[in-house]
Motif scaffolding. Sequence first.
Motif, PDB file in Angstrom:
ATOM      1  N   PHE A  83      12.740  11.381  -1.591  1.00 31.63           N
ATOM      2  CA  PHE A  83      11.285  10.763  -2.227  1.00 31.63           C
ATOM      3  C   PHE A  83      10.443  10.832  -0.683  1.00 31.63           C
ATOM      4  N   ALA A  84       9.244  10.938  -1.153  1.00 35.20           N
ATOM      5  CA  ALA A  84       8.447  10.660   0.023  1.00 35.20           C
ATOM      6  C   ALA A  84       7.537   9.307  -0.142  1.00 35.20           C
ATOM      7  N   LEU A  85       7.366   8.592   0.868  1.00 38.57           N
ATOM      8  CA  LEU A  85       6.511   7.361   0.642  1.00 38.57           C
ATOM      9  C   LEU A  85       5.179   7.803   0.990  1.00 38.57           C
ATOM     10  N   ARG A  86       4.341   7.374   0.023  1.00 41.88           N
ATOM     11  CA  ARG A  86       2.962   7.719  -0.137  1.00 41.88           C
ATOM     12  C   ARG A  86       1.976   6.523   0.154  1.00 41.88           C
ATOM     13  N   LEU A  87       0.817   6.641   0.873  1.00 44.26           N
ATOM     14  CA  LEU A  87      -0.264   5.734   0.858  1.00 44.26           C
ATOM     15  C   LEU A  87      -0.954   5.581  -0.231  1.00 44.26           C
ATOM     16  N   ASP A  88      -0.994   4.561  -1.170  1.00 42.33           N
ATOM     17  CA  ASP A  88      -2.166   4.387  -2.163  1.00 42.33           C
ATOM     18  C   ASP A  88      -3.348   4.246  -1.539  1.00 42.33           C
ATOM     19  N   MET A  89      -3.917   5.380  -1.670  1.00 41.59           N
ATOM     20  CA  MET A  89      -5.315   5.652  -1.106  1.00 41.59           C
ATOM     21  C   MET A  89      -6.446   4.737  -1.667  1.00 41.59           C
ATOM     22  N   LYS A  90      -6.280   4.610  -3.120  1.00 47.85           N
ATOM     23  CA  LYS A  90      -7.392   3.692  -3.707  1.00 47.85           C
ATOM     24  C   LYS A  90      -7.242   2.122  -3.244  1.00 47.85           C
ATOM     25  N   LYS A  91      -5.890   1.826  -3.127  1.00 48.54           N
ATOM     26  CA  LYS A  91      -5.914   0.452  -2.743  1.00 48.54           C
ATOM     27  C   LYS A  91      -6.153   0.352  -1.481  1.00 48.54           C
ATOM     28  N   ALA A  92      -5.656   1.237  -0.472  1.00 44.66           N
ATOM     29  CA  ALA A  92      -6.187   1.182   0.855  1.00 44.66           C
ATOM     30  C   ALA A  92      -7.447   1.073   1.150  1.00 44.66           C
ATOM     31  N   LEU A  97       0.775  -1.208   0.028  1.00 46.98           N
ATOM     32  CA  LEU A  97      -0.112  -0.015   0.033  1.00 46.98           C
ATOM     33  C   LEU A  97       0.925   1.216   0.002  1.00 46.98           C
ATOM     34  N   VAL A  98       2.146   1.212  -0.012  1.00 38.60           N
ATOM     35  CA  VAL A  98       3.106   2.177   0.038  1.00 38.60           C
ATOM     36  C   VAL A  98       4.002   2.282  -1.183  1.00 38.60           C
ATOM     37  N   TYR A  99       4.356   3.363  -1.917  1.00 39.57           N
ATOM     38  CA  TYR A  99       4.994   3.358  -2.970  1.00 39.57           C
ATOM     39  C   TYR A  99       6.053   4.706  -2.538  1.00 39.57           C
ATOM     40  N   PRO A 100       7.231   4.661  -3.598  1.00 43.21           N
ATOM     41  CA  PRO A 100       8.035   6.178  -3.198  1.00 43.21           C
ATOM     42  C   PRO A 100       7.680   7.071  -4.445  1.00 43.21           C
TER      43      PRO A 100
END
Length: 294
Positions: free
Chosen positions: A152-161, A95-98
Motif C-alpha cells: 500500500f501507499a500512504l497518501r495525503l488527503d489533500m482536500k482535508k489538508a 490527514l493520511v490514509y492507506p
Amino acid sequence: MSAPVFRFAPSPNGHLHLGHALSALLNARAAVALKGRLLVRVEDIDQTRCTPELERDMFEDLAWLGLEWEEPVLRQSGAFPHYRAALEKLQDLGLVYPAYLTRAEIKAFVAARENAGEDWPRDPDGAPLYPGDEAVLTEEERMARAASDAPFALRLDMKKALERIGTPLFWDETGAEGAALFEPVRQMPVEAAAWGDVILARKDTPTSYHLSVVVDDARQGVSDVLRGRDLYHATSVHRVLQELLGLPAPRYRHHRLILDQDGRKLSKSDKDTSLRSLREAGMTHFELRRRIGL
C-alpha cells in the motif's frame, strides 16, 4: 541576518548530466555571491537503485566541476526516523490514509473512464489523479487487502489538508537567472489541489520525495532553494506540508532546464550524456560551463 543556506540534492541512482551541472553551479555561484553556505544532500531513499559506486562517481563529478561544500553530507537513508516522525504527525491529524490500488488498477480504471469519453484529471506531471480505493474495489476487497500483507501507499488527503490550513498559501519566487540574486519579485499562489492525494510513504519505505525534502530542508536550515523549473509545481505540495508540519518556508527560485535536441529535459533513465562521459572524452569544466550558458 544569518548567512543564506543553499543545497544541491542529487540522487545517486545514475550518473549526473548537464542539467545537474547547471543546478549545482547555480547554487554554488549564489552561495558565493551572497556569502552563504552550500550543502550537498544525498537523496538515496531508493536503496535498490542508489549505490555506493554511483555516489562515489557523483562526488567525483562535483569535485571536477569545482564545487566546494560543507561536511558532513546528509544522507536520506540515515534520516528515516525523522521522516517517520513527520508522517506520524500528519497521521495524528487524520490527514493520511492507506491506498491499496496498484498502478495497473489505476491505469485500467482511468483508461476505462477516458474511453467512455470522460476527462480524467491529471497532475502537473501528467499522471492521473488517484481515484480512491472505493472507486475500484468493493468493501469486501478493501477489507481483505487491509487485513492481508498487501502493499500500500500512504497518501495525503489533500482536500482535508487544504481545509485544515484554511487560508490561501503562497511562496516567494525570487529573481530570474541574471537578476539580482534572490531578490523577491512576486508571490506565487499555492495550487496543491492539482496534485490530488500525493504519496507520502509506502509500506516498505517510510517517506517519499515530497515528505523528505521539506523535512530535510528544515533540519538543515536551508533558507534558499534553487532548483529546476520541472519542480516549480511541486513547490505547492511542499508549502502545504511545511504549513501542516509547522516548518519554515525557504525562498524559492526555479531555473531554466537543459533540453535535448528534441526539446525534452535531460534524464538519467534515458541515459543522456553524463558528466562522466564528457570528461572522459576530454571536456574541461570550463568548456562545460560555456556549453550550459555559464
